[in-house]
Design a protein around this motif. Structure first.
Motif, PDB file in Angstrom:
ATOM      1  N   VAL A   1       0.862  -1.185   0.000  1.00  0.00           N
ATOM      2  CA  VAL A   1       0.000   0.000   0.000  1.00  0.00           C
ATOM      3  C   VAL A   1       0.900   1.237   0.000  1.00  0.00           C
ATOM      4  O   VAL A   1       1.932   1.253   0.669  1.00  0.00           O
ATOM      5  N   ASP A   2       0.496   2.283  -0.767  1.00  0.00           N
ATOM      6  CA  ASP A   2       1.285   3.515  -0.710  1.00  0.00           C
ATOM      7  C   ASP A   2       0.867   4.354   0.504  1.00  0.00           C
ATOM      8  O   ASP A   2      -0.105   4.027   1.193  1.00  0.00           O
ATOM      9  N   ALA A   3       1.621   5.435   0.761  1.00  0.00           N
ATOM     10  CA  ALA A   3       1.383   6.216   1.982  1.00  0.00           C
ATOM     11  C   ALA A   3      -0.036   6.806   2.064  1.00  0.00           C
ATOM     12  O   ALA A   3      -0.683   6.685   3.106  1.00  0.00           O
ATOM     13  N   PRO A   4      -0.564   7.432   0.977  1.00  0.00           N
ATOM     14  CA  PRO A   4      -1.936   7.961   1.097  1.00  0.00           C
ATOM     15  C   PRO A   4      -2.948   6.833   1.333  1.00  0.00           C
ATOM     16  O   PRO A   4      -3.915   6.994   2.083  1.00  0.00           O
ATOM     17  N   GLY A   5      -2.699   5.679   0.709  1.00  0.00           N
ATOM     18  CA  GLY A   5      -3.576   4.526   0.908  1.00  0.00           C
ATOM     19  C   GLY A   5      -3.544   4.069   2.356  1.00  0.00           C
ATOM     20  O   GLY A   5      -4.585   3.749   2.944  1.00  0.00           O
ATOM     21  N   TYR A   6      -2.349   4.067   2.940  1.00  0.00           N
ATOM     22  CA  TYR A   6      -2.209   3.654   4.338  1.00  0.00           C
ATOM     23  C   TYR A   6      -2.986   4.604   5.255  1.00  0.00           C
ATOM     24  O   TYR A   6      -3.638   4.184   6.204  1.00  0.00           O
ATOM     25  N   GLN A   7      -2.908   5.896   4.924  1.00  0.00           N
ATOM     26  CA  GLN A   7      -3.635   6.913   5.700  1.00  0.00           C
ATOM     27  C   GLN A   7      -5.141   6.604   5.698  1.00  0.00           C
ATOM     28  O   GLN A   7      -5.807   6.728   6.716  1.00  0.00           O
ATOM     29  N   ILE A   8      -5.645   6.179   4.540  1.00  0.00           N
ATOM     30  CA  ILE A   8      -7.066   5.816   4.413  1.00  0.00           C
ATOM     31  C   ILE A   8      -7.373   4.547   5.212  1.00  0.00           C
ATOM     32  O   ILE A   8      -8.348   4.491   5.970  1.00  0.00           O
ATOM     33  N   LEU A   9      -6.502   3.548   5.065  1.00  0.00           N
ATOM     34  CA  LEU A   9      -6.757   2.254   5.717  1.00  0.00           C
ATOM     35  C   LEU A   9      -6.680   2.362   7.239  1.00  0.00           C
ATOM     36  O   LEU A   9      -7.294   1.568   7.954  1.00  0.00           O
ATOM     37  N   LYS A  10      -5.921   3.358   7.735  1.00  0.00           N
ATOM     38  CA  LYS A  10      -5.809   3.531   9.190  1.00  0.00           C
ATOM     39  C   LYS A  10      -7.161   3.787   9.837  1.00  0.00           C
ATOM     40  O   LYS A  10      -7.338   3.567  11.041  1.00  0.00           O
ATOM     41  N   ASN A  11      -8.145   4.246   9.032  1.00  0.00           N
ATOM     42  CA  ASN A  11      -9.470   4.482   9.597  1.00  0.00           C
ATOM     43  C   ASN A  11     -10.175   3.187  10.001  1.00  0.00           C
ATOM     44  O   ASN A  11     -11.182   3.227  10.712  1.00  0.00           O
ATOM     45  N   LEU A  12      -9.626   2.046   9.568  1.00  0.00           N
ATOM     46  CA  LEU A  12     -10.154   0.760  10.042  1.00  0.00           C
ATOM     47  C   LEU A  12      -9.990   0.639  11.552  1.00  0.00           C
ATOM     48  O   LEU A  12     -10.728  -0.096  12.212  1.00  0.00           O
TER      49      LEU A  12
ATOM     50  N   VAL B   1      -5.028  -6.650  10.304  1.00  0.00           N
ATOM     51  CA  VAL B   1      -4.278  -7.107  11.480  1.00  0.00           C
ATOM     52  C   VAL B   1      -3.740  -5.911  12.269  1.00  0.00           C
ATOM     53  O   VAL B   1      -3.829  -5.853  13.503  1.00  0.00           O
ATOM     54  N   MET B   2      -3.202  -4.913  11.554  1.00  0.00           N
ATOM     55  CA  MET B   2      -2.671  -3.730  12.228  1.00  0.00           C
ATOM     56  C   MET B   2      -3.774  -2.976  12.972  1.00  0.00           C
ATOM     57  O   MET B   2      -3.562  -2.490  14.093  1.00  0.00           O
ATOM     58  N   ALA B   3      -4.931  -2.884  12.330  1.00  0.00           N
ATOM     59  CA  ALA B   3      -6.051  -2.199  12.986  1.00  0.00           C
ATOM     60  C   ALA B   3      -6.456  -2.958  14.245  1.00  0.00           C
ATOM     61  O   ALA B   3      -6.738  -2.354  15.290  1.00  0.00           O
ATOM     62  N   LEU B   4      -6.447  -4.300  14.157  1.00  0.00           N
ATOM     63  CA  LEU B   4      -6.824  -5.104  15.323  1.00  0.00           C
ATOM     64  C   LEU B   4      -5.797  -4.946  16.439  1.00  0.00           C
ATOM     65  O   LEU B   4      -6.157  -4.814  17.614  1.00  0.00           O
ATOM     66  N   LEU B   5      -4.497  -4.951  16.079  1.00  0.00           N
ATOM     67  CA  LEU B   5      -3.445  -4.790  17.090  1.00  0.00           C
ATOM     68  C   LEU B   5      -3.585  -3.449  17.799  1.00  0.00           C
ATOM     69  O   LEU B   5      -3.516  -3.357  19.025  1.00  0.00           O
ATOM     70  N   SER B   6      -3.791  -2.411  16.999  1.00  0.00           N
ATOM     71  CA  SER B   6      -3.904  -1.071  17.557  1.00  0.00           C
ATOM     72  C   SER B   6      -5.156  -0.955  18.435  1.00  0.00           C
ATOM     73  O   SER B   6      -5.095  -0.431  19.555  1.00  0.00           O
ATOM     74  N   GLY B   7      -6.267  -1.472  17.934  1.00  0.00           N
ATOM     75  CA  GLY B   7      -7.507  -1.435  18.711  1.00  0.00           C
ATOM     76  C   GLY B   7      -7.376  -2.251  19.992  1.00  0.00           C
ATOM     77  O   GLY B   7      -7.806  -1.830  21.065  1.00  0.00           O
ATOM     78  N   PHE B   8      -6.744  -3.416  19.876  1.00  0.00           N
ATOM     79  CA  PHE B   8      -6.577  -4.299  21.020  1.00  0.00           C
ATOM     80  C   PHE B   8      -5.707  -3.624  22.087  1.00  0.00           C
ATOM     81  O   PHE B   8      -6.023  -3.666  23.286  1.00  0.00           O
ATOM     82  N   ALA B   9      -4.628  -2.983  21.657  1.00  0.00           N
ATOM     83  CA  ALA B   9      -3.738  -2.303  22.602  1.00  0.00           C
ATOM     84  C   ALA B   9      -4.498  -1.211  23.348  1.00  0.00           C
ATOM     85  O   ALA B   9      -4.373  -1.071  24.571  1.00  0.00           O
ATOM     86  N   GLY B  10      -5.310  -0.450  22.612  1.00  0.00           N
ATOM     87  CA  GLY B  10      -6.066   0.632  23.246  1.00  0.00           C
ATOM     88  C   GLY B  10      -7.073   0.105  24.254  1.00  0.00           C
ATOM     89  O   GLY B  10      -7.151   0.572  25.395  1.00  0.00           O
TER      90      GLY B  10
END
Lengths: 350, 350
Positions: B144-155, B212-221
């Protein structure tokens, strides 16, 4: 795209309603028998669903026909003659439906075609409002480009909601208002493209015209609902007949003013094709569906129905024309879906 | 942009909570006196508002500092040393706050620094989750490119909501779930630009990693909230101290692995500027604000707070940096605003 405006003209004018229909419905079933109440309610709900689904599918197939006709090449038919034929066809279909009813039920007070000045006087008003709106449409393009106009048309959603509240005095819950704002934002989001940002540079006169046009269109829709609901026991086909007869009259005048020479020189049906015929048929049917939705549901349902149709059209176009769906479309579609859910979840307890 | 990830690390791990705090709060005021109940509730509400507003402003000024530092040129400081300093500063601030409390109230069971293995054992877990997430971050850019990653972070918004429900067993009403979906759609819409559509071409491994990254981040929070709320009477500064001490430890290890040579050759503070210092200060304060929000509010409030901060940042950037707001931004901001309203309007009746 120009052809689209025909659809608007199947709404014409009247006065206030205040749920007279609901009251009568309850009254009737109360007189008849208690066990009939849920059955009557179910029948009403079924009828409401059928007309709403019909409107949704007719509106989306309408948009698909427009894309199809654009792809097939430019058609040099006269828009005013097509509009006139749509009104004529709607009139004929209403009369045909009436003839069947007269045969089975006989002519009654509610389904007779003859009318009073008091009943008919308000019928030309919505048609007049649309005439003014369509006139403005030619001027607004001096201030806004076509994609910008497409975006600004979503103001109709807000104006319909506000006028529905003010003129018909019907209440939406706070959640339903929130849902309505979301519907407008979601529809606009779904239509975003790389040129959409131009619309932010719209000048003040452009904004004013867009808002006036949205108000005219919303007012015409709400006024039509008021006319139709004012006499809930009156047969819808009679009401439609009178709405469409004025539509025919106004479009006949439009032919005389705008296309008289072209019709005289090239003929009434010059440039017509199979797609033109399908579009006229579709516009006539969706016009009748709009009237039915006004009678058995309301303007809010109409707005949701046409918004969902817009999303359906985009999805179908992927398969038919190989269009690509954008991320903005998915986001807008999500917001519209949540809005539909909230509109139903937020129903006022009566 | 890389610097942004520091903020995430102020959340660390624990067990389940189930509104213990709420129960205690009611218990205490019940014992004390009936007239104290509204006062206590008001004080709680005030504290919740203060920490939420603080987090919102710190998060948006953080984003503005990032833009400012980018505009000012590239800074060749080591990200790991900066992260370490943020954790150290947070630790120092927590200790300073504790020292003041010890002076005024004396050392009690709730504010003593010494702890048990049972209490402290879960504290490193969120830091570890973030470590794994940050490691994945390097790999996801292959897909994924950087702008795409920025969008996906909303997961993250959706994953936080789902894990909040599953792990903390707290309920959101249907309206609040609808609001949460809107928050995610609205934030994404507000960030749309001409290159956003690339994200739809993300391959399956890219999607999996993003989820997976969204789950890790959500889980940590969510885990951090569970740790902090498990012992509601425990002083927040003690809890923070233990969270941050593990943050320091993990970042010290990161320095040794990634930047040992650079630090040895060029020095620990190489490339630091006034902006770097401000960013470290800001990250430390917003880290503490996140902990406070976890203690006195919850992850849902945190997500709303940082989302509103994103919108504020964009508006402030118009004045500071002459950015242009897009139509997509206005639409997204509208949807986020309606979502905030619905979250509060849709509160479950308790």
């Amino acid at each position: 795209m120009e052809y689209r405006k025909i659809k608007d003209e199947d709404n014409d004018g009247g006065t206030l309603s205040n749920d007279i229909e609901n009251l009568r419905g309850i009254g009737f079933s109360g007189v008849a028998s208690v066990s009939n109440v849920p059955q009557r309610e179910q029948a009403k709900w079924k009828r409401k669903t059928v007309v709403t689904v019909a409107l949704t599918f007719l509106t989306s197939s309408q948009a698909i026909l427009i894309v199809w006709s654009k792809r097939a090449g430019k058609y040099e038919y006269s828009v005013t003659t097509a509009n006139f034929l749509v009104e004529t066809l709607k009139c004929a279909l209403s009369l045909a439906a009436l003839a069947r009813i007269w045969k089975s039920e006989g002519v009654t007070e509610d389904n007779r075609l003859s009318t009073t000045l008091d009943e008919v006087i308000v019928y030309p008003i919505p048609a007049l409002l649309y005439l003014v709106k369509n006139l403005l449409q030619y001027y607004i393009f001096a201030y806004v480009d076509a994609p910008g106009y497409q975006i600004l048309k979503n103001l109709n959603i807000i104006s319909t909601g506000v006028l529905y509240r003010i003129i018909l005095k019907k209440k939406l819950s706070d959640i339903q208002w929130a849902a309505f704002i979301l519907l407008c934002a979601g529809c606009t989001t779904a239509q975003l493209n790389s040129r959409s940002d131009h619309v932010l540079q719209t000048s003040l006169p452009g904004w004013i015209m867009a808002i006036v046009m949205a108000l005219l269109s919303g007012f015409a829709g709400v006024y039509t609902e008021a006319i139709i609901k004012k006499r809930p026991s009156r047969n819808i086909n009679v009401q439609n007949f009178w709405l469409y007869i004025f539509g025919m009259a106004f479009n006949a005048i439009a032919i005389l003013i705008q296309d008289f020479d072209a019709v005289m020189n090239k003929g009434f049906f010059h440039g017509y094709s199979i797609i033109t015929t399908l579009m006229i048929l579709n516009h006539a049917l969706s016009g009748i569906a709009v009237s039915m939705v006004m009678k058995y549901a309301d303007n809010i349902v109409k707005v949701y129905s046409t918004s969902v149709a817009m999303l359906l059209t985009a999805v179908v176009s992927v398969f038919l024309f190989g269009f690509n769906l954008t991320l903005a479309f998915f986001l807008g579609a999500t917001v519209v879906s949540v809005s539909v859910y909230l509109h139903s979840a937020g129903k006022l307890q009566r």
